[in-house]
Design an enzyme around this catalytic site. Structure first.
Site, PDB file in Angstrom:
ATOM      1  N   CYS A  82      82.845  32.616  79.955  1.00  0.00           N
ATOM      2  CA  CYS A  82      83.759  31.908  80.861  1.00  0.00           C
ATOM      3  C   CYS A  82      83.048  30.707  81.461  1.00  0.00           C
ATOM      4  CB  CYS A  82      84.267  32.825  81.966  1.00  0.00           C
ATOM      5  SG  CYS A  82      82.980  33.339  83.136  1.00  0.00           S
ATOM      6  N   ASP A  92      77.722  35.413  82.417  1.00  0.00           N
ATOM      7  CA  ASP A  92      77.378  34.878  81.115  1.00  0.00           C
ATOM      8  C   ASP A  92      78.248  33.655  80.858  1.00  0.00           C
ATOM      9  OD1 ASP A  92      76.989  34.319  78.424  1.00  0.00           O
ATOM     10  OD2 ASP A  92      76.999  36.424  77.798  1.00  0.00           O
ATOM     11  N   HIS A  93      77.605  32.495  80.779  1.00  0.00           N
ATOM     12  CA  HIS A  93      78.380  31.253  80.647  1.00  0.00           C
ATOM     13  C   HIS A  93      79.039  31.129  79.276  1.00  0.00           C
ATOM     14  CE1 HIS A  93      79.668  27.669  82.529  1.00  0.00           C
ATOM     15  NE2 HIS A  93      78.599  27.518  83.314  1.00  0.00           N
ATOM     16  N   ARG A  94      78.745  32.041  78.374  1.00  0.00           N
ATOM     17  CA  ARG A  94      79.415  32.010  77.079  1.00  0.00           C
ATOM     18  C   ARG A  94      80.824  32.576  77.156  1.00  0.00           C
ATOM     19  NH1 ARG A  94      75.194  35.384  73.602  1.00  0.00           N
ATOM     20  NH2 ARG A  94      75.479  36.668  75.488  1.00  0.00           N
ATOM     21  N   PRO A 137      72.814  33.140  78.407  1.00  0.00           N
ATOM     22  CA  PRO A 137      72.696  31.941  79.250  1.00  0.00           C
ATOM     23  C   PRO A 137      73.481  32.158  80.540  1.00  0.00           C
ATOM     24  CG  PRO A 137      74.311  31.579  77.533  1.00  0.00           C
ATOM     25  CD  PRO A 137      73.768  32.949  77.306  1.00  0.00           C
TER      26      PRO A 137
END
Length: 442
Positions: A416, A412-414, A238
């Site tokens: 940070c 990758d928003h997972r 994501p």
């Protein structure tokens, strides 16, 4: 007593699979001759009269008027049937080849008024081949599928007619080899082969692709590997992007100063941005990581294996400079050049194209300002650098022309949130605008 011959509904051509019995022309006990009409049938396209291929006495009718029968279903039985002449039988067998039991002697018409004339014209004339076939069709008007009598060869098989039409063959130009001057399947196939040879011999001079032609490029090798990796990245990561414009005037000046001070170092803008990225990852280690989906863990890497996008004749590849955090600026520049040369020459080892922890993408070399690139799976981030061009820029209270570039970070928003991503990008921009910040964090 001789064995009865069962006559089945022949293939009527043009993809037809069934027909309705309209009217029987014979009854049980009638004596029929070869090619005598025995039944009239209606298909989805036309009504046609079906001739019997054998002579003898009708012993059975297998269906009633009004019933629908499939191609290949029995129509009638003829006892004491006399086989056709060898030449006629060979002709029928050839017409049946490749398409089932094709109805010989008929094209399908669009009006009932022409079907009887078509049936009569379809029958072989007892006259010698050199004589024109007998027909009651007025001059200039021909049964469906035929040319005017005496002017061109006859085509009486729907299969042959379709084969010629699908391949753009003019049957009027074919020399017929069938009885009564009939064009056979083999005649059309010979014409198709001749046309193909002619087209092939002229291809270098006259062949031009049409505007609607599609080009298929096999997805293999480097392109397939890249496609698989990017597709997986899109499925699993994501991602989000953030960007900022930066005044790169001072960094451009620094590159020129280094070139004058140490020409052998060959430090370019890519090396300077790579050095900035390494310094930024030291401050924001969250971006030098990957997600272990099986164990549901974020794995931060202690070493920086810096990948960079390189365009080659085989497609886009990402060579990796390992342990970039241990290198000086000159060493990093040399490592980037070595890996780039290997990639463009096709000499890269598999290990030199895998195992990166962060990627730098200098798409500015293509003359574009910005992009939202796909993360190089399984990494957590990628920095993009746009072209450096002169733009009006507020500098020391005045609008001046400065060397400006756009920096973008896809992450990758997972691993940070926007705070870490924004902090990293702002640090990179500060180093670009004030290279002394970079020196402070070396």
């Amino acid at each position: 007593m001789s064995e009865a011959t069962v006559f089945r509904l022949p293939d009527l051509g043009e993809g037809l699979t069934e027909a309705e019995i309209i009217e029987w022309k014979v009854a049980v006990g009638d004596v029929v001759a070869v090619d005598q009409t025995v039944v009239e049938v209606e298909t989805a396209k036309a009504a046609v009269e079906v001739p019997c291929p054998v002579a003898g006495t009708v012993t059975a009718l297998y269906c009633e008027a009004g019933s629908v029968v499939d191609v290949g279903a029995p129509l009638l039985a003829v006892d004491g049937g006399q086989e056709q002449a060898p030449e006629r039988e060979r002709y029928r067998e050839e017409e049946r080849a490749g398409s089932g039991n094709v109805l010989v002697g008929y094209g399908t018409g669009t009006a009932r008024r022409s079907r009887r004339a078509a049936a009569r014209a379809a029958r072989p004339s007892p006259a010698p081949v050199s004589e024109a076939p007998v027909s009651d069709v007025p001059a200039g008007e021909a049964p469906v599928g035929e040319a005017p009598v005496g002017e061109a060869p006859r085509v009486i098989s729907p299969v042959v007619r379709r084969l010629a039409g699908d391949n753009g063959i003019d049957v009027g130009a074919i020399t017929p080899s069938g009885p009564g001057g009939v064009v056979l399947r083999r005649d059309v196939e010979t014409a198709i082969a001749a046309a193909s040879r002619t087209a092939a011999s002229r291809a270098p001079e006259t062949s031009r692709p049409d505007e609607g032609d599609s080009v298929r490029v096999p997805l293999r090798g480097v392109r397939r590997t890249t496609a698989d990796k990017l597709a997986r990245s899109r499925r699993e990561i994501p991602d989000a992007s953030t960007w900022v414009d930066a005044d790169a005037t001072a960094l451009v000046r620094l590159r020129k100063d280094i070139g004058r001070a140490d020409p052998g170092a060959r430090v370019g803008m890519l090396a300077l941005f790579a050095r900035i990225c390494v310094a930024g990852l030291r401050r924001f280690p969250e971006l030098n990581s990957y997600v272990d989906t099986q164990r549901q863990e974020i794995v931060q890497m202690p070493r920086v294996h810096l990948g960079f996008a390189a365009q080659t004749e085989r497609g886009l590849v990402v060579p990796v400079v390992r342990d970039a955090q241990r290198m000086t600026l000159a060493e990093l520049a040399a490592g980037l050049k070595e890996r780039a040369d290997e990639a463009r020459e096709g000499r890269s080892a598999p290990g030199d194209l895998t195992g990166g922890t962060f990627t730098l993408n200098n798409y500015g070399v293509f003359g574009v300002d910005g992009s939202t690139p796909i993360i190089n799976h399984p990494e957590a981030a990628m920095l993009g650098v746009g072209r450096i061009i002169e733009r009006p820029w507020a500098f020391k209270g005045k609008v001046r022309l400065r060397k400006v570039t756009q920096l973008s970070l896809t992450f990758d928003h997972r691993v940070c949130d926007g705070g870490v991503a924004g902090g990293f990008l702002r640090f990179v921009a500060d180093c670009v605008e004030r290279p002394e910040v970079l020196v402070t964090h070396l």
